[in-house]
Design a protein around this motif. Structure first.
Motif, PDB file in Angstrom:
ATOM      1  N   PHE A 130     -28.683   2.353  16.619  1.00 24.69           N
ATOM      2  CA  PHE A 130     -29.276   1.446  17.511  1.00 24.69           C
ATOM      3  C   PHE A 130     -28.212   1.758  18.873  1.00 24.69           C
ATOM      4  CE2 PHE A 130     -30.646  -1.302  13.601  1.00 24.69           C
ATOM      5  CZ  PHE A 130     -31.849  -1.004  14.209  1.00 24.69           C
ATOM      6  N   TRP A 131     -28.617   1.683  19.875  1.00 25.95           N
ATOM      7  CA  TRP A 131     -27.777   1.928  21.169  1.00 25.95           C
ATOM      8  C   TRP A 131     -28.121   0.762  22.182  1.00 25.95           C
ATOM      9  CZ3 TRP A 131     -24.273   5.456  22.342  1.00 25.95           C
ATOM     10  CH2 TRP A 131     -24.099   6.272  21.600  1.00 25.95           C
ATOM     11  N   ALA A 132     -27.450  -0.582  22.657  1.00 26.81           N
ATOM     12  CA  ALA A 132     -27.375  -1.264  23.589  1.00 26.81           C
ATOM     13  C   ALA A 132     -27.529  -0.329  24.850  1.00 26.81           C
ATOM     14  CB  ALA A 132     -26.322  -2.459  23.158  1.00 26.81           C
ATOM     15  N   TYR A 133     -28.857  -1.015  25.740  1.00 23.81           N
ATOM     16  CA  TYR A 133     -28.608  -0.260  27.289  1.00 23.81           C
ATOM     17  C   TYR A 133     -27.249  -1.130  28.123  1.00 23.81           C
ATOM     18  CZ  TYR A 133     -30.288   0.902  31.583  1.00 23.81           C
ATOM     19  OH  TYR A 133     -30.307   1.060  32.636  1.00 23.81           O
ATOM     20  N   GLN A 134     -26.572  -0.953  28.961  1.00 25.56           N
ATOM     21  CA  GLN A 134     -26.346  -1.699  30.053  1.00 25.56           C
ATOM     22  C   GLN A 134     -26.677  -1.768  30.953  1.00 25.56           C
ATOM     23  OE1 GLN A 134     -23.908  -3.593  28.405  1.00 25.56           O
ATOM     24  NE2 GLN A 134     -23.868  -2.399  26.109  1.00 25.56           N
ATOM     25  N   PRO A 135     -27.726  -2.518  31.449  1.00 24.70           N
ATOM     26  CA  PRO A 135     -28.256  -2.392  32.437  1.00 24.70           C
ATOM     27  C   PRO A 135     -26.831  -2.272  34.181  1.00 24.70           C
ATOM     28  CG  PRO A 135     -28.685  -4.347  31.714  1.00 24.70           C
ATOM     29  CD  PRO A 135     -27.666  -4.114  30.864  1.00 24.70           C
ATOM     30  N   ASP A 182     -29.672   8.367  31.852  1.00 19.94           N
ATOM     31  CA  ASP A 182     -28.651   7.865  31.985  1.00 19.94           C
ATOM     32  C   ASP A 182     -28.028   7.635  30.495  1.00 19.94           C
ATOM     33  OD1 ASP A 182     -25.981   8.167  32.033  1.00 19.94           O
ATOM     34  OD2 ASP A 182     -26.178   7.389  34.319  1.00 19.94           O
ATOM     35  N   TYR A 183     -27.832   8.317  29.215  1.00 24.04           N
ATOM     36  CA  TYR A 183     -27.052   8.061  28.454  1.00 24.04           C
ATOM     37  C   TYR A 183     -25.457   7.262  28.354  1.00 24.04           C
ATOM     38  CZ  TYR A 183     -23.388  12.118  29.418  1.00 24.04           C
ATOM     39  OH  TYR A 183     -22.968  12.718  29.825  1.00 24.04           O
ATOM     40  N   SER A 184     -24.994   7.599  29.159  1.00 27.29           N
ATOM     41  CA  SER A 184     -23.535   6.708  29.104  1.00 27.29           C
ATOM     42  C   SER A 184     -23.498   5.035  29.972  1.00 27.29           C
ATOM     43  CB  SER A 184     -23.038   7.688  30.851  1.00 27.29           C
ATOM     44  OG  SER A 184     -23.448   7.792  32.450  1.00 27.29           O
ATOM     45  N   LYS A 185     -24.549   4.514  29.612  1.00 30.00           N
ATOM     46  CA  LYS A 185     -25.415   3.044  30.026  1.00 30.00           C
ATOM     47  C   LYS A 185     -25.788   2.498  28.511  1.00 30.00           C
ATOM     48  CE  LYS A 185     -24.503   3.663  34.730  1.00 30.00           C
ATOM     49  NZ  LYS A 185     -23.831   4.111  34.664  1.00 30.00           N
ATOM     50  N   TYR A 186     -25.738   3.691  27.330  1.00 27.83           N
ATOM     51  CA  TYR A 186     -25.494   3.039  26.137  1.00 27.83           C
ATOM     52  C   TYR A 186     -24.025   2.716  25.010  1.00 27.83           C
ATOM     53  CZ  TYR A 186     -30.440   3.851  27.667  1.00 27.83           C
ATOM     54  OH  TYR A 186     -31.748   3.319  27.753  1.00 27.83           O
ATOM     55  N   MET A 187     -24.138   2.136  24.970  1.00 31.14           N
ATOM     56  CA  MET A 187     -23.422   1.266  23.454  1.00 31.14           C
ATOM     57  C   MET A 187     -23.778   1.627  22.323  1.00 31.14           C
ATOM     58  SD  MET A 187     -21.383  -1.678  25.190  1.00 31.14           S
ATOM     59  CE  MET A 187     -19.736  -1.712  24.096  1.00 31.14           C
ATOM     60  N   LEU A 200     -37.165  -2.478  31.134  1.00 28.74           N
ATOM     61  CA  LEU A 200     -35.673  -2.399  30.590  1.00 28.74           C
ATOM     62  C   LEU A 200     -35.781  -2.698  29.302  1.00 28.74           C
ATOM     63  CD1 LEU A 200     -33.456  -4.358  33.630  1.00 28.74           C
ATOM     64  CD2 LEU A 200     -33.551  -1.743  33.308  1.00 28.74           C
ATOM     65  N   PRO A 201     -35.240  -1.681  28.225  1.00 22.99           N
ATOM     66  CA  PRO A 201     -35.056  -1.625  26.792  1.00 22.99           C
ATOM     67  C   PRO A 201     -33.719  -2.496  27.261  1.00 22.99           C
ATOM     68  CG  PRO A 201     -33.567   0.398  27.810  1.00 22.99           C
ATOM     69  CD  PRO A 201     -34.220  -0.248  29.337  1.00 22.99           C
ATOM     70  N   CYS A 202     -33.474  -3.397  25.687  1.00 15.32           N
ATOM     71  CA  CYS A 202     -32.414  -3.892  25.303  1.00 15.32           C
ATOM     72  C   CYS A 202     -31.603  -3.232  23.686  1.00 15.32           C
ATOM     73  CB  CYS A 202     -32.600  -5.076  24.883  1.00 15.32           C
ATOM     74  SG  CYS A 202     -31.407  -6.355  24.115  1.00 15.32           S
ATOM     75  N   VAL A 203     -32.512  -3.113  23.626  1.00 14.50           N
ATOM     76  CA  VAL A 203     -31.677  -1.895  22.202  1.00 14.50           C
ATOM     77  C   VAL A 203     -33.082  -0.335  21.960  1.00 14.50           C
ATOM     78  CG1 VAL A 203     -30.798  -1.974  20.322  1.00 14.50           C
ATOM     79  CG2 VAL A 203     -29.856  -3.982  21.892  1.00 14.50           C
ATOM     80  N   ILE A 204     -32.026   0.478  22.113  1.00 12.84           N
ATOM     81  CA  ILE A 204     -33.103   1.017  21.468  1.00 12.84           C
ATOM     82  C   ILE A 204     -32.803   1.700  19.956  1.00 12.84           C
ATOM     83  CG2 ILE A 204     -34.003   2.392  23.790  1.00 12.84           C
ATOM     84  CD1 ILE A 204     -32.356   4.392  23.381  1.00 12.84           C
ATOM     85  N   GLU A 205     -33.536   1.970  19.419  1.00 10.00           N
ATOM     86  CA  GLU A 205     -33.611   2.453  18.128  1.00 10.00           C
ATOM     87  C   GLU A 205     -33.716   3.616  17.739  1.00 10.00           C
ATOM     88  OE1 GLU A 205     -35.303   0.645  13.448  1.00 10.00           O
ATOM     89  OE2 GLU A 205     -36.407  -0.021  15.643  1.00 10.00           O
ATOM     90  N   VAL A 206     -32.793   4.596  17.752  1.00 16.49           N
ATOM     91  CA  VAL A 206     -32.556   6.006  17.048  1.00 16.49           C
ATOM     92  C   VAL A 206     -32.783   6.555  15.660  1.00 16.49           C
ATOM     93  CG1 VAL A 206     -32.784   6.105  19.631  1.00 16.49           C
ATOM     94  CG2 VAL A 206     -30.037   6.199  17.649  1.00 16.49           C
ATOM     95  N   PRO A 207     -32.743   8.364  15.854  1.00 14.99           N
ATOM     96  CA  PRO A 207     -32.456   8.554  14.116  1.00 14.99           C
ATOM     97  C   PRO A 207     -31.093   8.248  14.244  1.00 14.99           C
ATOM     98  CG  PRO A 207     -34.032  10.076  15.864  1.00 14.99           C
ATOM     99  CD  PRO A 207     -33.762   8.667  16.455  1.00 14.99           C
ATOM    100  N   GLU A 208     -30.714   7.816  12.712  1.00 11.23           N
ATOM    101  CA  GLU A 208     -29.297   7.803  12.611  1.00 11.23           C
ATOM    102  C   GLU A 208     -28.066   9.493  12.257  1.00 11.23           C
ATOM    103  OE1 GLU A 208     -28.519   7.480   8.105  1.00 11.23           O
ATOM    104  OE2 GLU A 208     -30.232   9.118   6.979  1.00 11.23           O
ATOM    105  N   SER A 267     -23.304  12.729  23.709  1.00 15.18           N
ATOM    106  CA  SER A 267     -23.182  13.798  23.133  1.00 15.18           C
ATOM    107  C   SER A 267     -24.863  13.725  22.533  1.00 15.18           C
ATOM    108  CB  SER A 267     -22.412  14.951  23.087  1.00 15.18           C
ATOM    109  OG  SER A 267     -22.287  14.813  21.722  1.00 15.18           O
ATOM    110  N   ASP A 268     -24.975  12.968  21.132  1.00 15.52           N
ATOM    111  CA  ASP A 268     -26.235  12.944  20.536  1.00 15.52           C
ATOM    112  C   ASP A 268     -26.847  12.365  21.168  1.00 15.52           C
ATOM    113  OD1 ASP A 268     -25.042  14.565  18.738  1.00 15.52           O
ATOM    114  OD2 ASP A 268     -24.678  12.105  16.963  1.00 15.52           O
ATOM    115  N   LEU A 269     -26.826  11.413  21.740  1.00 21.55           N
ATOM    116  CA  LEU A 269     -27.800  10.724  22.552  1.00 21.55           C
ATOM    117  C   LEU A 269     -27.909  11.035  23.830  1.00 21.55           C
ATOM    118  CD1 LEU A 269     -29.345   7.761  22.304  1.00 21.55           C
ATOM    119  CD2 LEU A 269     -27.837   6.632  24.054  1.00 21.55           C
ATOM    120  N   GLN A 270     -27.437  11.818  24.219  1.00 19.41           N
ATOM    121  CA  GLN A 270     -28.003  12.900  25.439  1.00 19.41           C
ATOM    122  C   GLN A 270     -29.032  13.592  24.949  1.00 19.41           C
ATOM    123  OE1 GLN A 270     -24.963  15.002  27.244  1.00 19.41           O
ATOM    124  NE2 GLN A 270     -25.642  15.705  29.307  1.00 19.41           N
TER     125      GLN A 270
END
Length: 106
Positions: A33-38, A46-51, A67-75, A81-84
């Motif tokens: 999971f990656w949490a979006y920081q609005p 913008d991948y840099s806005k996620y933690m 807006l997303p809160c948390v996105i679910e992506v492959p492990e 850079s992976d998220l980008q």
């Protein structure tokens, strides 16, 4: 001729058996999971806005805000850079589809 047919039938049954046993041992794809920081621009790509986070935040709400809160992506997506690379070419709607939880627009 009957032996040729039986040999073909045995090979077919063994082939299906092999497929069945291989698919029985496949595991579900794990996710992370990656949490979006609005912020003021709210650029979802913008991948840099996620933690990176270990699980979805309990603070996320289930409303339909844009807006997303948390996105679910492959492990395998474990670094910025992976998220980008993962977000490259995705639309806002595709990114929103990765999030079952939304946060109100700020």
């Amino acid at each position: 001729m009957l032996k040729k047919i039986n040999l073909g039938l045995v090979a077919l049954v063994l082939g299906f058996g092999l497929i069945a046993t291989q698919s029985a041992f496949t595991t579900n794809r794990a996710t992370t999971f990656w949490a979006y920081q609005p912020n003021q621009d709210n650029n979802l790509r913008d991948y840099s806005k996620y933690m990176h986070t270990s699980e979805p935040s309990a603070q996320c709400t289930d409303d339909n805000a844009p807006l997303p809160c948390v996105i679910e992506v492959p492990e395998t997506v474990t670094t910025q850079s992976d998220l980008q690379a993962f977000l490259a070419g995705k639309t806002d709607n595709e990114i929103l589809a990765l999030s079952a939880q939304r946060t109100p627009e700020q």
